[in-house]
Design a protein around this motif. Sequence first.
Motif, PDB file in Angstrom:
ATOM      1  N   ALA A 159       0.818  -1.219   0.000  1.00  0.00           N
ATOM      2  CA  ALA A 159       0.000   0.000   0.000  1.00  0.00           C
ATOM      3  C   ALA A 159       0.846   1.261   0.000  1.00  0.00           C
ATOM      4  O   ALA A 159       0.449   2.291  -0.566  1.00  0.00           O
ATOM      5  N   SER A 160       2.026   1.215   0.603  1.00  0.00           N
ATOM      6  CA  SER A 160       2.850   2.421   0.706  1.00  0.00           C
ATOM      7  C   SER A 160       3.281   2.958  -0.653  1.00  0.00           C
ATOM      8  O   SER A 160       3.643   4.138  -0.767  1.00  0.00           O
ATOM      9  N   THR A 161       3.250   2.114  -1.705  1.00  0.00           N
ATOM     10  CA  THR A 161       3.646   2.600  -3.028  1.00  0.00           C
ATOM     11  C   THR A 161       2.637   3.587  -3.605  1.00  0.00           C
ATOM     12  O   THR A 161       2.930   4.275  -4.573  1.00  0.00           O
ATOM     13  N   LEU A 162       1.444   3.671  -3.006  1.00  0.00           N
ATOM     14  CA  LEU A 162       0.417   4.574  -3.520  1.00  0.00           C
ATOM     15  C   LEU A 162       0.711   6.043  -3.222  1.00  0.00           C
ATOM     16  O   LEU A 162       0.145   6.935  -3.862  1.00  0.00           O
ATOM     17  N   ALA A 163       1.575   6.302  -2.244  1.00  0.00           N
ATOM     18  CA  ALA A 163       1.867   7.694  -1.877  1.00  0.00           C
ATOM     19  C   ALA A 163       3.221   7.731  -1.177  1.00  0.00           C
ATOM     20  O   ALA A 163       3.295   7.538   0.038  1.00  0.00           O
ATOM     21  N   TRP A 167       0.155  13.384  -5.083  1.00  0.00           N
ATOM     22  CA  TRP A 167       0.797  12.226  -4.464  1.00  0.00           C
ATOM     23  C   TRP A 167       1.628  11.490  -5.502  1.00  0.00           C
ATOM     24  O   TRP A 167       1.204  11.298  -6.653  1.00  0.00           O
ATOM     25  N   HIS A 168       2.802  11.033  -5.085  1.00  0.00           N
ATOM     26  CA  HIS A 168       3.685  10.288  -5.966  1.00  0.00           C
ATOM     27  C   HIS A 168       3.463   8.792  -5.793  1.00  0.00           C
ATOM     28  O   HIS A 168       3.367   8.289  -4.677  1.00  0.00           O
ATOM     29  N   ASN A 169       3.403   8.090  -6.906  1.00  0.00           N
ATOM     30  CA  ASN A 169       3.311   6.636  -6.887  1.00  0.00           C
ATOM     31  C   ASN A 169       4.724   6.056  -6.996  1.00  0.00           C
ATOM     32  O   ASN A 169       5.551   6.558  -7.757  1.00  0.00           O
ATOM     33  N   GLY A 170       4.983   4.987  -6.254  1.00  0.00           N
ATOM     34  CA  GLY A 170       6.323   4.439  -6.207  1.00  0.00           C
ATOM     35  C   GLY A 170       6.850   3.916  -7.527  1.00  0.00           C
ATOM     36  O   GLY A 170       8.064   3.741  -7.685  1.00  0.00           O
ATOM     37  N   PHE A 171       5.960   3.665  -8.491  1.00  0.00           N
ATOM     38  CA  PHE A 171       6.379   3.147  -9.788  1.00  0.00           C
ATOM     39  C   PHE A 171       6.677   4.262 -10.791  1.00  0.00           C
ATOM     40  O   PHE A 171       7.070   3.975 -11.926  1.00  0.00           O
ATOM     41  N   GLU A 172       6.488   5.502 -10.399  1.00  0.00           N
ATOM     42  CA  GLU A 172       6.704   6.618 -11.315  1.00  0.00           C
ATOM     43  C   GLU A 172       8.191   6.932 -11.423  1.00  0.00           C
ATOM     44  O   GLU A 172       8.861   7.191 -10.419  1.00  0.00           O
ATOM     45  N   HIS A 173       8.700   6.945 -12.645  1.00  0.00           N
ATOM     46  CA  HIS A 173      10.123   7.174 -12.863  1.00  0.00           C
ATOM     47  C   HIS A 173      10.487   8.648 -12.765  1.00  0.00           C
ATOM     48  O   HIS A 173      11.649   8.975 -12.528  1.00  0.00           O
ATOM     49  N   ASP A 174       9.515   9.524 -12.942  1.00  0.00           N
ATOM     50  CA  ASP A 174       9.711  10.959 -12.733  1.00  0.00           C
ATOM     51  C   ASP A 174       8.471  11.450 -11.984  1.00  0.00           C
ATOM     52  O   ASP A 174       7.503  11.908 -12.602  1.00  0.00           O
ATOM     53  N   PRO A 175       8.480  11.344 -10.656  1.00  0.00           N
ATOM     54  CA  PRO A 175       7.261  11.649  -9.885  1.00  0.00           C
ATOM     55  C   PRO A 175       6.735  13.065 -10.084  1.00  0.00           C
ATOM     56  O   PRO A 175       5.524  13.272 -10.167  1.00  0.00           O
ATOM     57  N   THR A 176       7.633  14.048 -10.146  1.00  0.00           N
ATOM     58  CA  THR A 176       7.181  15.434 -10.312  1.00  0.00           C
ATOM     59  C   THR A 176       6.492  15.623 -11.658  1.00  0.00           C
ATOM     60  O   THR A 176       5.416  16.241 -11.752  1.00  0.00           O
ATOM     61  N   GLU A 177       7.086  15.090 -12.715  1.00  0.00           N
ATOM     62  CA  GLU A 177       6.474  15.190 -14.040  1.00  0.00           C
ATOM     63  C   GLU A 177       5.179  14.387 -14.093  1.00  0.00           C
ATOM     64  O   GLU A 177       4.205  14.799 -14.741  1.00  0.00           O
ATOM     65  N   SER A 178       5.138  13.252 -13.419  1.00  0.00           N
ATOM     66  CA  SER A 178       3.924  12.442 -13.384  1.00  0.00           C
ATOM     67  C   SER A 178       2.766  13.229 -12.784  1.00  0.00           C
ATOM     68  O   SER A 178       1.637  13.167 -13.288  1.00  0.00           O
ATOM     69  N   ALA A 179       3.036  13.949 -11.691  1.00  0.00           N
ATOM     70  CA  ALA A 179       1.980  14.753 -11.061  1.00  0.00           C
ATOM     71  C   ALA A 179       1.509  15.855 -12.003  1.00  0.00           C
ATOM     72  O   ALA A 179       0.303  16.130 -12.106  1.00  0.00           O
TER      73      ALA A 179
END
Length: 299
Positions: free
Chosen positions: A38-42, A241-253
């Motif tokens: 669950a922690s990968t969700l945020a 919120w950043h997902n743990g699988f995102e390779h560029d979390p800031t760009e993903s958001a």
Amino acid sequence: MSVDSIPGIDELVPSRYAQQVGDIEVLVISDGVLPITASTLATNVEPNELAGWLGDNFLPPEVVDWPLNVVVVRSGERTILVDAGLGLEFPDFPRAGQTAHRLEAAGIDLAAVTDVVLTHLHMDHVGGLLTEGVKDRLRPDLRVHLAAAEAEFWTAPDFTDTTMPQPIPNVLRRVAAQFLDEYHGLLRTFETEYEVAPGVLLSRTGGHTPGHSIVRVASGGEALTFAGDAVFAPGFENPEWHNGFEHDPTESARVRVELLREVAASGESLVATHLPFPSVCRVATAGDAFRCVPTVWDY
């Protein structure tokens, strides 16, 4: 009366849902569910904040089931499979990898698929193409569409900004490399956009992976976007919120907020890989956040 004795019923719980978009047919198919920490969700919020969201949504605190959805699009003479699920090569995930036999249950022969569109090369999107016997059943002139940036990234992937449980990173590397090796002769790469068929537009967003892409279907004044992994369940209320699988979390958001704003403004339908099946919804704005408004089932 047992389910087995009812003509035309192959499963007690439905695993496919048809959505008409003008003259184009969209079929959402459940590949099953995948247990994820669950922690990968945020990964960029305090644990108690994520725990509050999980509790508010009646989800367990440690491990959650991620739905896996793929889509079949029929436009004109083309039958397009968008993503292929996990496949059957992962015994630790026995409730996923259902795409191939659920395509058959829906009356779709693998040999009838003219195009495959891959939003990105994570294992739960390409694994179904690596299941034993699947490639042999696909047509020799199959076209597999993938962003050039995605194919390039997986030749030497960088997981610096991801937060994934072990041993998933190494499995992702292995599966992507295997896919690129086995399907390189069928790949049709694109840079930013590509129209796969009339009314079916593939667009690279980046963010989740460098070549992550979405599919927009439009016909007769109606539209639907398959968002792949640009949007996860918490991403409506908490788009930052950043997902743990995102390779560029800031760009993903950034991609997520822009996409949700566009879909909310247009009123079109949204489908995403990891939203609860069949995941067809519309997006409403709620201040600086959003609401996922499920579409009433048409049956």
